[in-house]
Design a protein around this motif. Structure first.
Motif, mmCIF file in Angstrom:
data_model
loop_
_atom_site.group_PDB
_atom_site.id
_atom_site.type_symbol
_atom_site.label_atom_id
_atom_site.label_comp_id
_atom_site.label_asym_id
_atom_site.label_seq_id
_atom_site.Cartn_x
_atom_site.Cartn_y
_atom_site.Cartn_z
ATOM 1 N N UNK A 1 0.839 -1.192 0.000
ATOM 2 C CA UNK A 1 0.000 0.000 0.000
ATOM 3 C C UNK A 1 0.879 1.248 0.000
ATOM 4 N N UNK A 2 0.497 2.223 -0.798
ATOM 5 C CA UNK A 2 1.235 3.475 -0.913
ATOM 6 C C UNK A 2 0.271 4.615 -0.614
ATOM 7 N N UNK A 3 0.454 5.265 0.544
ATOM 8 C CA UNK A 3 -0.463 6.331 0.947
ATOM 9 C C UNK A 3 0.016 7.712 0.524
ATOM 10 N N UNK A 4 0.888 7.798 -0.454
ATOM 11 C CA UNK A 4 1.391 9.085 -0.935
ATOM 12 C C UNK A 4 0.429 9.629 -1.987
ATOM 13 N N UNK A 5 -0.545 10.418 -1.539
ATOM 14 C CA UNK A 5 -1.529 10.985 -2.459
ATOM 15 C C UNK A 5 -0.910 12.133 -3.246
ATOM 16 N N UNK A 6 -1.263 12.230 -4.528
ATOM 17 C CA UNK A 6 -0.692 13.248 -5.406
ATOM 18 C C UNK A 6 -1.788 13.900 -6.250
ATOM 19 N N UNK A 7 -1.528 15.137 -6.653
ATOM 20 C CA UNK A 7 -2.358 15.768 -7.658
ATOM 21 C C UNK A 7 -2.069 15.125 -9.011
ATOM 22 N N UNK A 8 -3.091 15.070 -9.857
ATOM 23 C CA UNK A 8 -2.866 14.638 -11.237
ATOM 24 C C UNK A 8 -2.283 15.825 -11.999
ATOM 25 N N UNK A 9 -1.072 15.677 -12.541
ATOM 26 C CA UNK A 9 -0.425 16.816 -13.200
ATOM 27 C C UNK A 9 -1.078 17.218 -14.521
ATOM 28 N N UNK A 10 -2.050 16.443 -14.988
ATOM 29 C CA UNK A 10 -2.732 16.787 -16.230
ATOM 30 C C UNK A 10 -3.828 17.835 -16.014
ATOM 31 N N UNK A 11 -4.098 18.156 -14.735
ATOM 32 C CA UNK A 11 -5.100 19.156 -14.385
ATOM 33 C C UNK A 11 -4.475 20.203 -13.469
ATOM 34 N N UNK A 12 -4.918 21.453 -13.532
ATOM 35 C CA UNK A 12 -4.476 22.432 -12.533
ATOM 36 C C UNK A 12 -4.863 21.966 -11.121
ATOM 37 N N UNK A 13 -3.980 22.176 -10.153
ATOM 38 C CA UNK A 13 -4.282 21.755 -8.781
ATOM 39 C C UNK A 13 -5.526 22.448 -8.243
ATOM 40 N N UNK A 14 -5.813 23.641 -8.730
ATOM 41 C CA UNK A 14 -6.990 24.386 -8.273
ATOM 42 C C UNK A 14 -8.293 23.697 -8.658
ATOM 43 N N UNK A 15 -8.234 22.732 -9.578
ATOM 44 C CA UNK A 15 -9.422 22.004 -10.001
ATOM 45 C C UNK A 15 -9.532 20.632 -9.334
ATOM 46 N N UNK A 16 -8.681 20.372 -8.345
ATOM 47 C CA UNK A 16 -8.684 19.093 -7.632
ATOM 48 C C UNK A 16 -8.823 19.348 -6.131
ATOM 49 N N UNK A 17 -9.428 18.403 -5.429
ATOM 50 C CA UNK A 17 -9.580 18.494 -3.975
ATOM 51 C C UNK A 17 -8.386 17.814 -3.324
ATOM 52 N N UNK A 18 -7.431 18.602 -2.832
ATOM 53 C CA UNK A 18 -6.191 18.065 -2.278
ATOM 54 C C UNK A 18 -6.222 17.924 -0.771
ATOM 55 N N UNK A 19 -5.043 17.839 -0.169
ATOM 56 C CA UNK A 19 -4.930 17.565 1.261
ATOM 57 C C UNK A 19 -5.604 18.605 2.142
ATOM 58 N N UNK A 20 -5.703 19.838 1.681
ATOM 59 C CA UNK A 20 -6.319 20.875 2.514
ATOM 60 C C UNK A 20 -7.747 20.521 2.895
ATOM 61 N N UNK A 21 -8.412 19.756 2.062
ATOM 62 C CA UNK A 21 -9.802 19.374 2.348
ATOM 63 C C UNK A 21 -9.858 18.385 3.511
#
Length: 292
Positions: free
Chosen positions: A81-101
């Motif tokens: 298991x790998x718990x290293x969550x990442x943004x998908x670089x194909x989308x702007x980070x502002x369009x993804x729900x990241x760790x701040x949520x």
């Protein structure tokens, strides 16, 4: 979307996902297309990964739908298991729900495509699929309390694979949040209160399907009213217990405004009762309807 200049390091990371084939619509034999919004005005971005695809809603910063191919006979169970969550670089980070949520609150990053479902094939392929599931595009906020309803939800694929063992142990599973305009806002996103799942498989030589809804809507009780009264500005919305239902796929179509192609017609749960009465709450897997 408007063109955005991509930094070189981000472009390299995006390029590392360029070989992903994604969900195979012909995996079962009959064509089972990706679930897509029926309204062409709803903007989505299709993101292929290893053995699964995410249909992303930039306006909600969450997936509208996911679809995964599961080869139950060739699953690898010892992938770390790998718990290293990442943004998908194909989308702007502002369009993804990241760790701040998810920081400093009772919200889990709920996998939409379950981590082990696409982990099959060669060792390299399985490891790649495992890592691919840890993109924020494949997560949505869920209550962190583990109860019987959530246990049922998390084990649905295993149970369905066991059911399909008499055939070829292949499934396609589609999952997503019910994105409703009334979902409560929190830290720049609206938290979904319901999730849906549709499974497709071959039974008796024919395409078959079943549909499910996970409901984490808050209970309208005095305890909920007290929680609301004591809530501080910026607190996450109080969520209710997980309740898992088997439902007609036609109802999921109505809830989500997604097109599920041939799956409503292949549903093993006949629509025989009024809408308010026909959702079957599951207390155990024995309650599931798997024969038409």
């Amino acid at each position: 979307m408007n063109a955005i200049e991509t930094p070189p390091d981000l472009a390299a990371r995006a390029g590392s996902l360029s070989d992903r084939a994604g969900y195979d619509e012909s995996f079962l034999g009959p064509v089972v297309p990706l679930p897509m919004p029926s309204d062409p005005a709803v903007e989505t971005v299709v993101l292929p990964y290893t053995h699964f695809t995410v249909v992303h809603r930039p306006d909600r910063r969450l997936a509208a739908a996911t679809a995964v191919c599961i080869d139950g006979a060739n699953l690898l169970e010892d992938v770390r298991r790998d718990d290293a969550w990442e943004f998908d670089p194909r989308l702007p980070e502002s369009q993804q729900a990241g760790n701040d949520i998810y920081r400093n609150n009772p919200l889990d990053r709920g996998h939409l495509v379950r981590r082990l479902d696409p982990v099959w094939g060669s060792t390299a392929e399985a490891n790649r699929a495992n890592s691919d599931t840890f993109h924020f595009t494949n997560a949505a906020p869920q209550q962190d309390i583990f109860n019987q309803g959530k246990k049922l939800w998390l084990g649905l694929e295993n149970h369905l694979l066991d059911h399909a063992a008499q055939f070829d142990r292949k499934l396609t599973v589609m999952t997503g949040p019910v994105l409703h305009d009334s979902d409560p806002p929190y830290r720049g996103i609206q938290v979904p209160l319901r999730f849906w799942k549709v499974a497709a498989f071959i039974q008796g030589g024919q395409l078959a399907s079943t549909g499910y809804v996970l409901d984490q809507s808050p209970d309208l009780t005095r305890a909920f009213e007290r929680a609301m009264a004591g809530a501080k500005p910026g607190d996450p919305p109080p969520l209710g217990p997980f309740r898992t239902f088997q439902v007609p796929i036609s109802d999921i179509v109505q809830l989500t405004s997604l097109n599920f192609g041939p799956l409503p017609a292949a549903d093993l749960m006949p629509v025989t009762r009024a809408p308010a009465e026909r959702w079957k709450q599951l207390e155990s897997y024995d309650d599931m309807v798997l024969q038409s």
